[in-house]
Write an enzyme that holds these catalytic residues in place. Sequence first.
Site, PDB file in Angstrom:
ATOM      1  N   HIS A 171       3.433   7.249   5.600  1.00 40.28           N
ATOM      2  CA  HIS A 171       2.196   7.847   6.114  1.00 40.28           C
ATOM      3  C   HIS A 171       1.397   6.970   7.072  1.00 40.28           C
ATOM      4  CE1 HIS A 171      -0.083   5.718   2.880  1.00 40.28           C
ATOM      5  NE2 HIS A 171      -1.095   5.857   3.686  1.00 40.28           N
TER       6      HIS A 171
ATOM      7  N   ASP B  43     -19.387  15.899 -26.264  1.00 35.82           N
ATOM      8  CA  ASP B  43     -17.969  15.810 -25.888  1.00 35.82           C
ATOM      9  C   ASP B  43     -17.624  14.509 -25.171  1.00 35.82           C
ATOM     10  OD1 ASP B  43     -19.358  16.373 -23.603  1.00 35.82           O
ATOM     11  OD2 ASP B  43     -17.863  17.766 -22.798  1.00 35.82           O
TER      12      ASP B  43
ATOM     13  N   GLU C 269       0.335   4.800  12.703  1.00 38.86           N
ATOM     14  CA  GLU C 269      -1.004   4.260  12.968  1.00 38.86           C
ATOM     15  C   GLU C 269      -1.082   2.754  12.728  1.00 38.86           C
ATOM     16  OE1 GLU C 269      -4.691   6.046  12.465  1.00 38.86           O
ATOM     17  OE2 GLU C 269      -3.822   6.991  14.236  1.00 38.86           O
ATOM     18  N   ASP C 270      -0.549   2.307  11.623  1.00 40.77           N
ATOM     19  CA  ASP C 270      -0.696   0.903  11.247  1.00 40.77           C
ATOM     20  C   ASP C 270       0.589   0.099  11.348  1.00 40.77           C
ATOM     21  OD1 ASP C 270      -3.536   0.960  10.377  1.00 40.77           O
ATOM     22  OD2 ASP C 270      -2.744   2.431   8.979  1.00 40.77           O
TER      23      ASP C 270
ATOM     24  N   ASP D 293      -2.944   8.128  -1.345  1.00 42.89           N
ATOM     25  CA  ASP D 293      -3.288   7.039  -0.426  1.00 42.89           C
ATOM     26  C   ASP D 293      -4.688   6.513  -0.756  1.00 42.89           C
ATOM     27  OD1 ASP D 293      -3.587   5.588   2.129  1.00 42.89           O
ATOM     28  OD2 ASP D 293      -4.743   7.323   2.792  1.00 42.89           O
TER      29      ASP D 293
ATOM     30  N   HIS E 296       0.829  -1.208   0.000  1.00 43.55           N
ATOM     31  CA  HIS E 296       0.000   0.000   0.000  1.00 43.55           C
ATOM     32  C   HIS E 296       0.865   1.260   0.000  1.00 43.55           C
ATOM     33  CE1 HIS E 296      -2.951   2.976   1.139  1.00 43.55           C
ATOM     34  NE2 HIS E 296      -2.356   3.183   2.302  1.00 43.55           N
TER      35      HIS E 296
END
Length: 523
Positions: A82, A270, A86-87, A148, A58
């Site tokens: 990032h 269009d 947290e993870d 993300d 990821h």
Amino acid sequence: MVKSVSKKSFEEYSLNSIFFENTDLNQADRALIKKAYDFAELAHRGIKRKSGEPYFIHLVATAKNLAFLGMDGTVIAAGLLHDSIEDGVATEEQIKKEFGNEIAFLVEGVTKLGHVRFKGMRRHNESLRKLFVATSKDIRVLIIKFADRIHNLETLKFIETPEKRKRIATESLEIYSPLAYRLGISAFSKRLGDLAFPHVMPEEYKRVKEILKERSKENVKNLEQFRRSISKKLAENKIIDFKITHRVKTLVALYKKLIKNDWNDEKIYDIIALRIMVKDIADCYQVLGIIHKNFKPMIGRIKDYIAVPKLNGYRSIHTTIFTGHGGVIEVQIRTERMHQEAEYGIASHLSYKAKTVGVEGIRKNQKDWVSKIFGMFSKNSNSFTIMEESKKENEEDNHKWIHDLAICSDRPEEDDFEYHLKEDFFSDRIFVFTPLGEVIDLPVGATPVDFAYHIHTAMGETITGAKINDNFKSLDTVLKTGDIIDILAKKGATPNIKWLEFVKTSMAKRKIRAFWERKKREN
Ligand code: MN
């Protein structure tokens, strides 16, 4: 050492797969990215995504999206890191120590933004978009969040709960995609929208896709024929330096247009448009002249977004013409530079290339870019439509603001960075939620009483208590951004004159005074 990297010579989630997306990265940037790559791999080792794949994938996917946008080493490294707090198993201190304050700030910003949740009240979307911008504080935080989110949408099917899938998709469609559009990053805006669309409105998605398929079939043949005849005409007129491509309308954009036209796609010209790219603005107008001389233009369909750019900075000339074979086609004329800006928007100014060329100018207050993203921010602009209407007033500095935006969010000098950290450009407003998830913005210092009066006068007058984030709090409690406020009211209760000592909004003050004056008169 450096081998020519061909598309197939590296693994999909290798370090080189990131470098491949932005081949302009210099040695220092590459070293920084490698360091973040190794750090992230370690911080997430053994941790899996819902898909069963290593979590690390990821992060590489996010980094690749950022590299694709031309972001520099700092932003790409922050993209890799990032989720590591947290993870993963990293701490904020470790990131600060290894990567410095700036990257730590970006990582923290992305984390914070992840806590702001879309709660499904359509009419409050504009407030929520403001909240997202306010929370992100630095435009690069938003850009990382877009990158993300794109990968999260690509793997959305692995999320088991349908409600959660729908929330993430709706948030992407209603908040992220429009924000990316407003920043002019249509490359991200389109991907966010089209990835989210099938999860939000599966039936409509199928229908739009079917229409697109039908129309593409008939159009492609015409297109090739028309491309050849235009090329010929341009060459005859001594225009040699040009490129002709075509673009297919995104499903979300087509859906919006179909809704406007009662699902009648015959008047939509269009769906597939021909794009002519030339070297300068003079050529744009010359090409327009050549086309109009040879093909009859449709009245009312000539749009000069070069003279009058769209609010998000988009520039191009659009015209719809009769091809002479019973067909109608939209032609878009622009320079290479305009094309870059149309695809990458603010990011094209923040990008690596822009940086090495050097961005001149004065750093502007961040407040400027926020207010510009939201158009007439201070007025009653609670929707996109008002934005569109106020477009004309903004015409003049339309293009300049993208530039300004880039300058104010360009990599700051060390001192400046500290300064910007402290400077909260939303310092005078807070954003709180009703229990149903509506976003209410109030001045800093506002209390539950201000909140109640903001919702409804009757609620303000009968308020007896408040629950903030599920806890009973006194009526003079100062609210903060992100609080969920549940007002307790009782029929027959009356406002207390002492509330005047702490309420912040003039509306609450006025209503409380009015109530007591009325009472006095009645006595
Ligand atoms: Mn993530």
